[in-house]
Scaffold this motif. Sequence first.
Motif, PDB file in Angstrom:
ATOM      1  N   GLU A   4       0.830  -1.207   0.000  1.00 23.31           N
ATOM      2  CA  GLU A   4       0.000   0.000   0.000  1.00 23.31           C
ATOM      3  C   GLU A   4       0.864   1.256   0.000  1.00 23.31           C
ATOM      4  OE1 GLU A   4      -3.689   2.060   2.526  1.00 23.31           O
ATOM      5  OE2 GLU A   4      -2.759   0.187   3.222  1.00 23.31           O
ATOM      6  N   GLU A   5       1.917   1.258   0.822  1.00 28.51           N
ATOM      7  CA  GLU A   5       2.791   2.420   0.901  1.00 28.51           C
ATOM      8  C   GLU A   5       3.532   2.651  -0.416  1.00 28.51           C
ATOM      9  OE1 GLU A   5       5.281   1.602   4.226  1.00 28.51           O
ATOM     10  OE2 GLU A   5       3.821   2.310   5.716  1.00 28.51           O
ATOM     11  N   ARG A   6       4.045   1.567  -1.019  1.00 28.53           N
ATOM     12  CA  ARG A   6       4.783   1.699  -2.275  1.00 28.53           C
ATOM     13  C   ARG A   6       3.857   2.164  -3.393  1.00 28.53           C
ATOM     14  NH1 ARG A   6       9.571  -0.423  -3.699  1.00 28.53           N
ATOM     15  NH2 ARG A   6       9.973   0.082  -1.511  1.00 28.53           N
ATOM     16  N   THR A   7       2.647   1.620  -3.422  1.00 30.71           N
ATOM     17  CA  THR A   7       1.674   2.028  -4.442  1.00 30.71           C
ATOM     18  C   THR A   7       1.348   3.507  -4.317  1.00 30.71           C
ATOM     19  OG1 THR A   7       0.688  -0.202  -4.507  1.00 30.71           O
ATOM     20  CG2 THR A   7      -0.631   1.611  -5.372  1.00 30.71           C
ATOM     21  N   ASP A   8       1.085   3.956  -3.091  1.00 32.47           N
ATOM     22  CA  ASP A   8       0.754   5.372  -2.869  1.00 32.47           C
ATOM     23  C   ASP A   8       1.910   6.275  -3.305  1.00 32.47           C
ATOM     24  OD1 ASP A   8      -1.715   4.699  -1.853  1.00 32.47           O
ATOM     25  OD2 ASP A   8      -1.108   4.841   0.252  1.00 32.47           O
ATOM     26  N   HIS A   9       3.130   5.860  -2.973  1.00 31.88           N
ATOM     27  CA  HIS A   9       4.298   6.675  -3.294  1.00 31.88           C
ATOM     28  C   HIS A   9       4.494   6.778  -4.808  1.00 31.88           C
ATOM     29  CE1 HIS A   9       8.209   8.538  -2.811  1.00 31.88           C
ATOM     30  NE2 HIS A   9       8.756   7.600  -3.554  1.00 31.88           N
ATOM     31  N   LEU A  10       4.421   5.641  -5.504  1.00 32.96           N
ATOM     32  CA  LEU A  10       4.593   5.648  -6.955  1.00 32.96           C
ATOM     33  C   LEU A  10       3.489   6.434  -7.642  1.00 32.96           C
ATOM     34  CD1 LEU A  10       5.614   1.917  -7.581  1.00 32.96           C
ATOM     35  CD2 LEU A  10       7.097   3.913  -7.749  1.00 32.96           C
ATOM     36  N   PHE A  11       2.260   6.221  -7.195  1.00 36.28           N
ATOM     37  CA  PHE A  11       1.132   6.876  -7.848  1.00 36.28           C
ATOM     38  C   PHE A  11       1.213   8.389  -7.693  1.00 36.28           C
ATOM     39  CE2 PHE A  11      -3.249   7.948  -8.854  1.00 36.28           C
ATOM     40  CZ  PHE A  11      -3.533   7.053  -9.874  1.00 36.28           C
ATOM     41  N   GLN A  12       1.625   8.825  -6.517  1.00 36.63           N
ATOM     42  CA  GLN A  12       1.740  10.261  -6.279  1.00 36.63           C
ATOM     43  C   GLN A  12       2.805  10.883  -7.199  1.00 36.63           C
ATOM     44  OE1 GLN A  12       2.620  11.297  -2.226  1.00 36.63           O
ATOM     45  NE2 GLN A  12       2.517  13.498  -2.589  1.00 36.63           N
ATOM     46  N   ASN A  13       3.900  10.175  -7.414  1.00 37.54           N
ATOM     47  CA  ASN A  13       4.963  10.693  -8.274  1.00 37.54           C
ATOM     48  C   ASN A  13       4.587  10.655  -9.748  1.00 37.54           C
ATOM     49  OD1 ASN A  13       7.669  11.340  -6.791  1.00 37.54           O
ATOM     50  ND2 ASN A  13       6.876   9.524  -5.758  1.00 37.54           N
ATOM     51  N   TRP A  14       3.876   9.634 -10.160  1.00 34.80           N
ATOM     52  CA  TRP A  14       3.586   9.454 -11.586  1.00 34.80           C
ATOM     53  C   TRP A  14       2.330  10.186 -12.040  1.00 34.80           C
ATOM     54  CZ3 TRP A  14       4.548   3.434 -11.715  1.00 34.80           C
ATOM     55  CH2 TRP A  14       5.926   3.207 -11.554  1.00 34.80           C
ATOM     56  N   ASP A  15       1.398  10.431 -11.135  1.00 36.39           N
ATOM     57  CA  ASP A  15       0.173  11.156 -11.515  1.00 36.39           C
ATOM     58  C   ASP A  15       0.463  12.654 -11.466  1.00 36.39           C
ATOM     59  OD1 ASP A  15      -2.387  11.977 -12.066  1.00 36.39           O
ATOM     60  OD2 ASP A  15      -3.186  11.519 -10.073  1.00 36.39           O
ATOM     61  N   ARG A  16       1.233  13.103 -12.419  1.00 36.55           N
ATOM     62  CA  ARG A  16       1.696  14.483 -12.418  1.00 36.55           C
ATOM     63  C   ARG A  16       0.564  15.472 -12.681  1.00 36.55           C
ATOM     64  NH1 ARG A  16       7.607  14.416 -13.552  1.00 36.55           N
ATOM     65  NH2 ARG A  16       7.377  16.617 -14.070  1.00 36.55           N
ATOM     66  N   SER A  17      -0.449  15.053 -13.422  1.00 41.89           N
ATOM     67  CA  SER A  17      -1.567  15.940 -13.743  1.00 41.89           C
ATOM     68  C   SER A  17      -2.645  15.930 -12.670  1.00 41.89           C
ATOM     69  CB  SER A  17      -2.183  15.524 -15.092  1.00 41.89           C
ATOM     70  OG  SER A  17      -1.210  15.555 -16.116  1.00 41.89           O
ATOM     71  N   ARG A  18      -2.501  15.051 -11.659  1.00 47.94           N
ATOM     72  CA  ARG A  18      -3.462  14.929 -10.555  1.00 47.94           C
ATOM     73  C   ARG A  18      -4.886  14.672 -11.087  1.00 47.94           C
ATOM     74  NH1 ARG A  18       0.692  14.105  -8.694  1.00 47.94           N
ATOM     75  NH2 ARG A  18       1.771  15.187  -6.999  1.00 47.94           N
ATOM     76  N   THR A  19      -4.954  13.696 -12.005  1.00 45.11           N
ATOM     77  CA  THR A  19      -6.249  13.339 -12.584  1.00 45.11           C
ATOM     78  C   THR A  19      -6.849  12.088 -11.954  1.00 45.11           C
ATOM     79  OG1 THR A  19      -5.090  12.081 -14.307  1.00 45.11           O
ATOM     80  CG2 THR A  19      -5.681  14.365 -14.822  1.00 45.11           C
ATOM     81  N   GLY A  20      -6.083  11.418 -11.124  1.00 48.37           N
ATOM     82  CA  GLY A  20      -6.564  10.169 -10.536  1.00 48.37           C
ATOM     83  C   GLY A  20      -6.176   8.950 -11.349  1.00 48.37           C
ATOM     84  N   PHE A  21      -5.441   9.164 -12.437  1.00 52.15           N
ATOM     85  CA  PHE A  21      -4.889   8.067 -13.219  1.00 52.15           C
ATOM     86  C   PHE A  21      -3.592   8.558 -13.852  1.00 52.15           C
ATOM     87  CE2 PHE A  21      -7.749  10.382 -16.048  1.00 52.15           C
ATOM     88  CZ  PHE A  21      -6.953  10.609 -17.165  1.00 52.15           C
ATOM     89  N   ILE A  22      -2.783   7.625 -14.336  1.00 49.45           N
ATOM     90  CA  ILE A  22      -1.482   7.959 -14.918  1.00 49.45           C
ATOM     91  C   ILE A  22      -1.531   7.671 -16.410  1.00 49.45           C
ATOM     92  CG2 ILE A  22       0.996   7.472 -14.872  1.00 49.45           C
ATOM     93  CD1 ILE A  22       0.415   6.257 -12.002  1.00 49.45           C
ATOM     94  N   ASN A  23      -1.247   8.669 -17.221  1.00 53.67           N
ATOM     95  CA  ASN A  23      -1.148   8.410 -18.654  1.00 53.67           C
ATOM     96  C   ASN A  23       0.316   8.176 -19.026  1.00 53.67           C
ATOM     97  OD1 ASN A  23       0.118  10.994 -19.180  1.00 53.67           O
ATOM     98  ND2 ASN A  23      -1.922  11.924 -19.042  1.00 53.67           N
ATOM     99  N   LYS A  24       0.523   7.641 -20.211  1.00 49.52           N
ATOM    100  CA  LYS A  24       1.880   7.269 -20.612  1.00 49.52           C
ATOM    101  C   LYS A  24       2.794   8.484 -20.709  1.00 49.52           C
ATOM    102  CE  LYS A  24       2.541   3.835 -23.430  1.00 49.52           C
ATOM    103  NZ  LYS A  24       2.678   2.956 -24.644  1.00 49.52           N
ATOM    104  N   GLU A  25       2.256   9.606 -21.156  1.00 49.59           N
ATOM    105  CA  GLU A  25       3.073  10.813 -21.309  1.00 49.59           C
ATOM    106  C   GLU A  25       3.667  11.250 -19.976  1.00 49.59           C
ATOM    107  OE1 GLU A  25       2.668  15.446 -22.894  1.00 49.59           O
ATOM    108  OE2 GLU A  25       0.977  14.063 -23.054  1.00 49.59           O
TER     109      GLU A  25
END
Length: 223
Positions: free
Chosen positions: A177-198
């Motif tokens: 859970e901690e690793r997922t939260d950390h990665l998602f926060q870093n990769w979701d740069r647009s803060r949309t709730g999902f990560i796009n490839k760009e």
Amino acid sequence: MLQAFEASIQTLNKARRLNQSIKKCAKNATIIPTVRRPTCSIAELMRKTNFSKEEIRHLYRRFKQDCPSGEVSKTHFTTIFSTLFPGGECFRYSTFVFRNIDRTNLGYIRFEDLIATLSILIHGSVEDRLSWIFDLYDLNKDGMLTKSELSQIVASIFQLMVPVGKLNFTSIAIAIEERTDHLFQNWDRSRTGFINKEDFLQYCLQDEMIQRSIDVLHTNIYL
């Protein structure tokens, strides 16, 4: 943070030895009388990949010798994968990798599927390899990475890398859970709730440690 990449990079690095592992497992595989031949000519494969005619013929000879049926089933692939990562539970992660190679959803890997992956591994740029990793994480292949998908990937990597006998499920669940939260926060740069490839590529291409990890991949199909 790099643990998720390290498993994926190890997968790419070890994938080039897939034919060697197929040969070791072939004696235990179910014999399939129908021989499946490539649907693409050498000229077509040369256009689709960066391999020369000589390299394609070399790869196909090894594939045909080690896998006479012309295909690798999911069960067989999992067996192969278990020889590459003998310490952990690899079924879940190997299933994700299998789907990423079997892009046409046939339920088996053909020579042309394997050579497309090897082309990315051997000749692809850092961006190409990172794009492959994103596609691996994007479980439903819709071009977006959700937190649920990322959590499944992180969990499968923990199962892959941590010996089964040493798993503490409570602590592992917290770590996932901690690793997922950390990665998602870093990769979701647009803060949309999902990560796009760009966004994913933009973040990773700015991280020198990730780029160095990608660069260690071997580039010789004859090894």
